[in-house]
Design a protein around this motif. Sequence first.
Motif, PDB file in Angstrom:
ATOM      1  N   LEU A   1       0.866  -1.184   0.000  1.00  0.00           N
ATOM      2  CA  LEU A   1       0.000   0.000   0.000  1.00  0.00           C
ATOM      3  C   LEU A   1       0.897   1.227   0.000  1.00  0.00           C
ATOM      4  CD1 LEU A   1      -2.703  -0.962   2.671  1.00  0.00           C
ATOM      5  CD2 LEU A   1      -3.023  -0.876   0.202  1.00  0.00           C
ATOM      6  N   ARG A   2       0.537   2.227  -0.798  1.00  0.00           N
ATOM      7  CA  ARG A   2       1.387   3.417  -0.867  1.00  0.00           C
ATOM      8  C   ARG A   2       0.560   4.692  -0.737  1.00  0.00           C
ATOM      9  NH1 ARG A   2       4.765   2.337  -5.402  1.00  0.00           N
ATOM     10  NH2 ARG A   2       3.717   0.375  -5.858  1.00  0.00           N
ATOM     11  N   GLU A   3       0.942   5.512   0.238  1.00  0.00           N
ATOM     12  CA  GLU A   3       0.348   6.835   0.471  1.00  0.00           C
ATOM     13  C   GLU A   3      -1.178   6.792   0.399  1.00  0.00           C
ATOM     14  OE1 GLU A   3       2.220   9.603  -2.159  1.00  0.00           O
ATOM     15  OE2 GLU A   3       4.187   9.368  -1.235  1.00  0.00           O
ATOM     16  N   LEU A   4      -1.734   5.863   1.153  1.00  0.00           N
ATOM     17  CA  LEU A   4      -3.177   5.650   1.129  1.00  0.00           C
ATOM     18  C   LEU A   4      -3.872   6.653   2.043  1.00  0.00           C
ATOM     19  CD1 LEU A   4      -4.858   3.400  -0.318  1.00  0.00           C
ATOM     20  CD2 LEU A   4      -5.139   2.361   1.919  1.00  0.00           C
ATOM     21  N   ASN A   5      -4.852   7.349   1.509  1.00  0.00           N
ATOM     22  CA  ASN A   5      -5.654   8.288   2.286  1.00  0.00           C
ATOM     23  C   ASN A   5      -7.120   7.864   2.216  1.00  0.00           C
ATOM     24  OD1 ASN A   5      -3.890  10.651   3.232  1.00  0.00           O
ATOM     25  ND2 ASN A   5      -3.280  10.418   1.093  1.00  0.00           N
ATOM     26  N   LEU A   6      -7.674   7.522   3.376  1.00  0.00           N
ATOM     27  CA  LEU A   6      -9.072   7.110   3.454  1.00  0.00           C
ATOM     28  C   LEU A   6      -9.668   7.682   4.731  1.00  0.00           C
ATOM     29  CD1 LEU A   6      -9.322   3.310   2.470  1.00  0.00           C
ATOM     30  CD2 LEU A   6     -10.440   5.236   1.329  1.00  0.00           C
ATOM     31  N   ASP A   7     -10.871   8.231   4.627  1.00  0.00           N
ATOM     32  CA  ASP A   7     -11.576   8.741   5.798  1.00  0.00           C
ATOM     33  C   ASP A   7     -12.938   8.063   5.834  1.00  0.00           C
ATOM     34  OD1 ASP A   7     -12.430  10.132   7.970  1.00  0.00           O
ATOM     35  OD2 ASP A   7     -12.741  12.031   6.928  1.00  0.00           O
ATOM     36  N   ILE A   8     -13.164   7.253   6.850  1.00  0.00           N
ATOM     37  CA  ILE A   8     -14.416   6.507   6.959  1.00  0.00           C
ATOM     38  C   ILE A   8     -15.165   6.998   8.191  1.00  0.00           C
ATOM     39  CG2 ILE A   8     -15.454   4.208   7.076  1.00  0.00           C
ATOM     40  CD1 ILE A   8     -12.645   3.166   6.133  1.00  0.00           C
ATOM     41  N   PRO A   9     -16.220   7.783   8.015  1.00  0.00           N
ATOM     42  CA  PRO A   9     -16.966   8.299   9.173  1.00  0.00           C
ATOM     43  C   PRO A   9     -17.630   7.154   9.949  1.00  0.00           C
ATOM     44  CG  PRO A   9     -17.506   9.517   7.153  1.00  0.00           C
ATOM     45  CD  PRO A   9     -16.756   8.290   6.745  1.00  0.00           C
ATOM     46  N   ALA A  10     -17.841   7.378  11.234  1.00  0.00           N
ATOM     47  CA  ALA A  10     -18.530   6.386  12.063  1.00  0.00           C
ATOM     48  C   ALA A  10     -19.907   6.078  11.475  1.00  0.00           C
ATOM     49  CB  ALA A  10     -18.671   6.903  13.491  1.00  0.00           C
ATOM     50  N   GLY A  11     -20.250   4.798  11.429  1.00  0.00           N
ATOM     51  CA  GLY A  11     -21.549   4.383  10.924  1.00  0.00           C
ATOM     52  C   GLY A  11     -21.627   4.234   9.427  1.00  0.00           C
ATOM     53  N   HIS A  12     -20.537   4.549   8.710  1.00  0.00           N
ATOM     54  CA  HIS A  12     -20.542   4.413   7.256  1.00  0.00           C
ATOM     55  C   HIS A  12     -20.067   3.030   6.847  1.00  0.00           C
ATOM     56  CE1 HIS A  12     -21.049   8.565   5.309  1.00  0.00           C
ATOM     57  NE2 HIS A  12     -21.524   8.624   6.535  1.00  0.00           N
ATOM     58  N   LYS A  13     -20.475   2.649   5.645  1.00  0.00           N
ATOM     59  CA  LYS A  13     -20.121   1.337   5.110  1.00  0.00           C
ATOM     60  C   LYS A  13     -19.301   1.526   3.831  1.00  0.00           C
ATOM     61  CE  LYS A  13     -24.047  -1.012   7.178  1.00  0.00           C
ATOM     62  NZ  LYS A  13     -24.215   0.062   8.155  1.00  0.00           N
ATOM     63  N   LEU A  14     -18.082   0.986   3.858  1.00  0.00           N
ATOM     64  CA  LEU A  14     -17.157   1.112   2.733  1.00  0.00           C
ATOM     65  C   LEU A  14     -16.873  -0.261   2.163  1.00  0.00           C
ATOM     66  CD1 LEU A  14     -15.068   2.954   1.113  1.00  0.00           C
ATOM     67  CD2 LEU A  14     -13.383   2.110   2.771  1.00  0.00           C
TER      68      LEU A  14
END
Length: 233
Positions: free
Chosen positions: A16-29
Amino acid sequence: MNNATFRYPDANQPALRELNLDIPAGHKLAVVGQTGSGKSTLLQLITRYWDVNEGSVELAGRDIRSWSEAQLRQSTSIVSQKVDILNGTLRDNLSMAKPDASDEELAQVLAQVGLEHLNQDSGLDAWLGEGGRQLSGGEKRRVGIARALLHDAPILLLDEPTEGLDKKTEQQIMSLFESKFAGKTVIFITHRLVNLDTFDKVCLLEDGEVLELGHHDELLAAQGRYFELHQTL
């Protein structure tokens, strides 16, 4: 995940390289991608099986490395492609997720995942055999889901839990996820592009990088790589 980069020991290239992910509480990804794209590595970083080489992984605003193992285990439930079955009874295999659960609670969760038939004859004292040889693949996955229900953690990590199942069982398990895990933060790793319109966002990984990120309908409308993969179904 903030610029998260991870390289396996002795590997030439980062998984994995320079991975940016923002997963809000209660969200489904839903995280999709071909074999070797970095999907399972992503979960291994969230569970701290490995730590990032660069960047950071944060949970509830804190660097995940500041969480104790007990805190992390309490906060997450994992349903993997391969569910480990203890060489023990049905009760043993369920109560490991919630040691103080009553027999009534165990029976209830079996019914919720469609395994009430396992509670007949010897009931919770039924011996499942080494590796659960008495169970089908679909039944083992449902035991894994039952454990997640009992554990009742706010974060649910699913690693290809429908891989190798027939279409009917796959649909049943996807429906279970949708109905039983409402309100939880879900990360669903899969290479099967099925029922992904029910997720808040879909993340397409390729060679360890986020290639596309958005709702299923948005990604199809963009007619990019996700659209191409979807056309091959």
